[in-house]
Motif scaffolding. Structure first.
Motif, PDB file in Angstrom:
ATOM      1  N   LYS A 125       0.835  -1.213   0.000  1.00 54.46           N
ATOM      2  CA  LYS A 125       0.000   0.000   0.000  1.00 54.46           C
ATOM      3  C   LYS A 125       0.868   1.261   0.000  1.00 54.46           C
ATOM      4  N   LEU A 126       2.053   1.152   0.607  1.00 52.53           N
ATOM      5  CA  LEU A 126       2.970   2.292   0.655  1.00 52.53           C
ATOM      6  C   LEU A 126       3.776   2.435  -0.641  1.00 52.53           C
ATOM      7  N   GLY A 127       3.532   1.532  -1.586  1.00 46.72           N
ATOM      8  CA  GLY A 127       4.168   1.652  -2.901  1.00 46.72           C
ATOM      9  C   GLY A 127       5.411   0.814  -3.099  1.00 46.72           C
ATOM     10  N   TYR A 128       5.708  -0.111  -2.174  1.00 50.90           N
ATOM     11  CA  TYR A 128       6.912  -0.943  -2.297  1.00 50.90           C
ATOM     12  C   TYR A 128       6.605  -2.241  -3.040  1.00 50.90           C
ATOM     13  N   ARG A 129       7.632  -2.776  -3.704  1.00 46.86           N
ATOM     14  CA  ARG A 129       7.530  -4.091  -4.357  1.00 46.86           C
ATOM     15  C   ARG A 129       7.797  -5.150  -3.295  1.00 46.86           C
ATOM     16  N   VAL A 130       6.817  -6.016  -3.074  1.00 47.48           N
ATOM     17  CA  VAL A 130       6.859  -6.907  -1.910  1.00 47.48           C
ATOM     18  C   VAL A 130       6.703  -8.365  -2.317  1.00 47.48           C
ATOM     19  N   GLY A 131       7.515  -9.215  -1.708  1.00 47.48           N
ATOM     20  CA  GLY A 131       7.357 -10.658  -1.818  1.00 47.48           C
ATOM     21  C   GLY A 131       7.047 -11.222  -0.447  1.00 47.48           C
ATOM     22  N   LEU A 132       6.263 -12.290  -0.409  1.00 45.38           N
ATOM     23  CA  LEU A 132       5.891 -12.927   0.856  1.00 45.38           C
ATOM     24  C   LEU A 132       6.124 -14.425   0.725  1.00 45.38           C
ATOM     25  N   LEU A 133       6.956 -14.973   1.600  1.00 43.40           N
ATOM     26  CA  LEU A 133       7.222 -16.408   1.611  1.00 43.40           C
ATOM     27  C   LEU A 133       6.607 -17.020   2.863  1.00 43.40           C
ATOM     28  N   ASP A 134       5.728 -17.974   2.656  1.00 43.44           N
ATOM     29  CA  ASP A 134       5.151 -18.729   3.761  1.00 43.44           C
ATOM     30  C   ASP A 134       6.107 -19.875   4.079  1.00 43.44           C
ATOM     31  N   ALA A 135       6.990 -19.662   5.047  1.00 42.09           N
ATOM     32  CA  ALA A 135       8.004 -20.658   5.400  1.00 42.09           C
ATOM     33  C   ALA A 135       7.548 -21.583   6.516  1.00 42.09           C
ATOM     34  N   ASP A 136       6.289 -21.459   6.904  1.00 42.57           N
ATOM     35  CA  ASP A 136       5.750 -22.359   7.928  1.00 42.57           C
ATOM     36  C   ASP A 136       5.393 -23.671   7.238  1.00 42.57           C
ATOM     37  N   ILE A 137       6.407 -24.506   7.039  1.00 44.86           N
ATOM     38  CA  ILE A 137       6.276 -25.718   6.238  1.00 44.86           C
ATOM     39  C   ILE A 137       5.156 -26.631   6.733  1.00 44.86           C
ATOM     40  N   ASP A 216       7.224 -15.400   6.592  1.00 44.75           N
ATOM     41  CA  ASP A 216       6.415 -15.890   7.705  1.00 44.75           C
ATOM     42  C   ASP A 216       7.069 -17.175   8.188  1.00 44.75           C
ATOM     43  N   THR A 217       7.882 -17.063   9.240  1.00 44.01           N
ATOM     44  CA  THR A 217       8.663 -18.215   9.708  1.00 44.01           C
ATOM     45  C   THR A 217       7.805 -19.138  10.574  1.00 44.01           C
ATOM     46  N   PRO A 218       8.226 -20.394  10.725  1.00 45.87           N
ATOM     47  CA  PRO A 218       7.501 -21.292  11.642  1.00 45.87           C
ATOM     48  C   PRO A 218       7.671 -20.815  13.076  1.00 45.87           C
ATOM     49  N   PRO A 219       6.739 -21.151  13.948  1.00 42.81           N
ATOM     50  CA  PRO A 219       6.928 -20.789  15.364  1.00 42.81           C
ATOM     51  C   PRO A 219       8.083 -21.571  15.966  1.00 42.81           C
ATOM     52  N   GLY A 220       8.676 -21.021  16.998  1.00 43.85           N
ATOM     53  CA  GLY A 220       9.752 -21.716  17.693  1.00 43.85           C
ATOM     54  C   GLY A 220      11.116 -21.410  17.109  1.00 43.85           C
ATOM     55  N   THR A 221      12.086 -22.262  17.434  1.00 41.12           N
ATOM     56  CA  THR A 221      13.471 -22.089  16.982  1.00 41.12           C
ATOM     57  C   THR A 221      13.932 -23.420  16.404  1.00 41.12           C
TER      58      THR A 221
END
Length: 350
Positions: A125-137, A216-221
């Motif tokens: 919305k602010l005008g940036y080029r954005v990618g989103l990776l759902d890494a929560d396998i 979007d990382t998985p929860p935990g470590t």
């Protein structure tokens, strides 16, 4: 007995280089400098690296092979050389010109994916080029949040290599392991398999030019986090937590993971999600269901920035379930809170 080069070569074909299991002639380790003077033989063995752990054993085996298969009376003079060391080519990591932001949480159920999704929308919305990776396998939720549950990724040949085409929704390029798994089907993978799948989504996708890459990382470590850190140059991490005491304890572990000496990824700040409950019919009221300002207090204690506090309102859940993140409608207070966080993020990552 008369010695000749072919006899020496045939003897050396019996000598294997332990690192590959191939003989040293086949491996082109015997130089073209065999010299014979009566019963004296000299030649050079070229080793692939210096130091080589198999040098002594190979030399002894070569001497023994010549005495066994050529003549027991041969006197061998074996010289050693090494292949010239090639300079290490530094290869840029994927998305090296992009600000890579890991949205993380110590435990599940604190709204990390909701924050990642709405942060990506707000940046767009602010005008940036954005990618989103759902890494929560093991628990991908981005396909649902972006109304992409039926999306089937296509491939495209780019410079002789097949690349995955990310989905594009609301001005954001999106990939999720959920695109490759049937809805309702559990992802029963061991750690290495999950890590390899994640690497493919990063390195074998046509992301193009991006300003921000939200993970979007998985929860935990877990080892998934280590894979992300090894594969990408992560610009910084955002820690999401509710103000609940048990969630804060896990959030602290997440902070420690990124600040660990071996990881050393800067933490941009913390976000307090579900900070209070506001019913739609009483928009001015605040009910602190999970405790009051727990994340704010922790951020102050750890010397971290509090990027924002997101209230718990029904519209956030409904919009995510219907595939339209709440940040799409900038007129709502929650969307304005996400836009404010996105603005702070762009300032802090200049």
């Amino acid at each position: 007995m008369t010695l000749y080069p072919k006899l020496i070569i045939e003897a050396l074909e019996k000598v294997k280089y332990p690192a590959t299991g191939r003989n040293i002639v086949e491996s082109e380790m015997v130089d073209d400098d065999i010299r014979i003077n009566g019963m004296e033989v000299s030649f050079t063995i070229i080793f692939p690296k210096n130091p080589d752990p198999f040098k002594k054993s190979v030399v002894k085996a070569a001497e023994a092979a010549i005495k066994t298969y050529a003549s027991a009376n041969v006197i061998t003079n074996i010289n050693i050389s090494y292949k010239p060391t090639e300079p290490i080519q530094k290869t840029e990591k994927p998305l090296s010109n992009t600000k890579v932001i890991a949205v993380s949480s110590g435990k599940g159920g604190v709204g990390k994916s909701t924050v990642a999704a709405n942060l990506a929308v707000s940046l767009a919305k602010l005008g940036y080029r954005v990618g989103l990776l759902d890494a929560d396998i093991f628990g991908p939720s981005v396909p649902t949040m972006f109304n992409l549950e039926d999306y089937e990724p296509m491939g495209e040949m780019v410079e002789g290599k097949q690349l995955i085409l990310p989905a594009e929704q609301y001005g954001i390029k999106i990939l999720s392991i959920g695109f490759f798994v049937k809805a309702g089907q559990a992802t029963v993978w061991r750690g290495p398999m999950a890590s390899n799948a994640l690497k493919q989504l990063i390195t074998e996708a046509k992301w193009g030019e991006l300003d921000y890459f939200i993970i979007d990382t998985p929860p935990g470590t877990s080892d998934i986090h280590l894979t992300l850190m090894q594969t990408l140059d992560i610009s910084g991490a955002i820690i999401v937590s509710t103000p609940q005491k048990v969630a804060l304890a896990d959030a602290r572990k997440g902070v420690d993971m990124y600040q660990n000496d071996k990881v050393n990824i800067p933490i941009i700040g913390m976000i307090e999600n579900m900070a209070w409950f506001t019913p739609a019919e009483l928009p001015e009221n605040k009910y602190y269901i999970f405790g009051k300002e727990g994340v704010k207090n922790m951020a102050e204690e750890l010397g971290l920035k509090l990027l924002g506090q997101i209230p718990l309102v029904q519209s956030v859940c409904d919009s995510g379930d219907h595939g339209q993140p709440v940040a799409l409608d900038p007129s709502t207070p929650v969307a304005q809170a996400f836009l404010s966080i996105a603005s702070k993020l762009t300032y802090l990552t200049k």
